[in-house]
Design an enzyme around this catalytic site. Structure first.
Site, PDB file in Angstrom:
ATOM      1  CG  ASN A   9      -6.679  -0.480   0.954  1.00  0.00           C
ATOM      2  OD1 ASN A   9      -6.047   0.050   0.039  1.00  0.00           O
ATOM      3  ND2 ASN A   9      -6.089  -1.061   1.985  1.00  0.00           N
ATOM      4  CB  CYS A  41      -0.958   0.005   1.178  1.00  0.00           C
ATOM      5  SG  CYS A  41      -2.252  -1.234   1.016  1.00  0.00           S
ATOM      6  CG  HIS A  57      -3.193   3.695   2.249  1.00  0.00           C
ATOM      7  ND1 HIS A  57      -3.596   3.395   0.965  1.00  0.00           N
ATOM      8  CD2 HIS A  57      -3.280   2.535   2.957  1.00  0.00           C
ATOM      9  CE1 HIS A  57      -3.893   2.113   0.894  1.00  0.00           C
ATOM     10  NE2 HIS A  57      -3.721   1.572   2.081  1.00  0.00           N
TER      11      HIS A  57
END
Ligand code: UT7
Length: 331
Positions: free
Chosen positions: A286, A116, A256
């Site tokens: 996500n 990520c 994020h």
């Protein structure tokens, strides 16, 4: 001559049409809309359904959106970086395929993988090429087809992840705009808490592993959550302190999008008010490498030249970090 910094001069984005809502997930696993919404902030996510279309499909669409909006000539792009945790294939670069298909035929290209944090690290890498003075146009794309590695019988992961892509163009700037500072970290002891164990070089896939879903993502959500909260807040504080920035100097937190509670905790730690926190997790979930550029794409019209943006990300590995960037244009 004044110092060259790496400025973002254009953005683009793409998410697939297919919407997987919390209500739909209620029919697939033992969960409910209320739990997902309160624990994560996610209402729906996008899924790339068509057979044979991988991460490059998303990356190409996001890059084409950037090209259409900015009018940049793809032949002038010198480097294409695809930040991704879900490359199309093994042994064949997703970025090379992407670059060719957007017409960036004079560019070299490579993939960058840091779970990520892939896009955040990609910003650092793209900036170094620009700052060297040798490169004038670097295209950084964050793209992930997470649905390709998610077990839709596992409620701990399938509610979180979605597919998408975002792209930014980096160009040299000599007026002080662009990337100002970065603080990037990693810690391999976190690997056991978030991984797809089989299908890589340590454990090539076997029929048994596939039957037991071990080629798909496993996550110890609580441990990842705790580490994400602590580390994202920690690096954000460090980058502010190092640059003598106070809360009132910050225009936007670009964090994020893994869980709204993690983003809120980071914002609280730096005492930032809610309307300065970019948020689109409710729409996309996500999207791994795509969260940061999709935020920029969604908020582009609200960004002003000179705005101070604080980026922060945390992901598998563990990998994490923060970047301070001065926005370079009014749209
Ligand atoms: O991108 C970077 C990587 N990922 C992340 O940053 C994600 C980090 N982790 C998280 O976002 C959260 O840990 C999750 C959203 C994955 C889970 O939320 P949580 O608040 O940590 O829940 P939990 O795992 O502590 O589970 C609490 C309860 C448990 O039930 P009991 O044992 O208290 O009865 C779970 O079994 O909620 C249950 N649960 C669910 N219930 C309904 C877990 N998942 C679900 C679900 N629906 N999908």
């Amino acid at each position: 001559m004044s110092k060259i910094s790496a400025a973002i001069t254009a953005v683009g984005g793409y998410v697939p049409d297919y919407v997987l809502t919390n209500k739909m997930l209620e029919g697939m696993v033992d969960t409910n809309d209320e739990w997902i919404t309160t624990r994560t902030g996610i209402k729906e996510r996008r899924i790339l359904k068509e057979d044979g279309k991988g991460t490059s499909y998303l990356a190409i669409k996001a890059a084409q959106n950037l090209i259409d909006k900015s009018g940049v000539n793809p032949k002038d792009i010198e480097l294409v970086i695809v930040a991704t945790a879900t490359p199309d294939m093994k042994a064949a670069s997703t970025s090379a395929y992407t670059a060719t298909h957007i017409g960036a035929t004079n560019a070299f290209s490579f993939d960058l993988e840091a779970a990520c944090s892939s896009f955040l690290y990609g910003m650092s890498v793209a900036a170094r090429y620009i700052e060297s003075g040798k490169y004038k146009k670097v295209l950084l794309i964050g793209a992930d087809k997470n649905s390709s590695m998610i077990n839709y019988e596992d409620r701990a992961t399938c509610i979180i992840f979605g597919d998408g892509a975002g792209a930014v163009l980096f160009e040299p700037n000599q007026e002080g705009f662009g990337l100002q500072d970065e603080y990037l970290r990693s810690d391999g002891s976190g690997r056991e808490f978030l991984q797809a164990t089989y299908g890589g070089s340590s454990y090539p896939s076997t029929p048994e592993a596939i039957k037991e879903h071990k080629h798909q993502v496993f996550q110890d959500g609580k441990t990842v959550f705790k580490n994400a909260v602590f580390n994202m807040a920690d690096v954000a504080v460090k980058i502010l302190d190092r640059n003598n920035l106070t809360t009132k100097d910050i225009s936007w937190l670009v964090a994020h999008q893994a869980n709204k509670r993690i983003i809120d905790a980071t914002a609280n730690r730096i005492e930032l008010q809610e309307d300065k926190v970019m948020m689109n997790i409710e729409k996309y979930g996500n999207t791994t490498s795509a969260t940061l550029p999709l935020l920029l794409n969604d908020y582009e019209s609200q960004l002003k030249k000179g705005d101070n943006l604080i980026f922060a990300a945390f992901g598998g590995g563990f990998t994490w970090g923060s970047i301070y960037l001065k926005w370079a244009y009014n749209s």
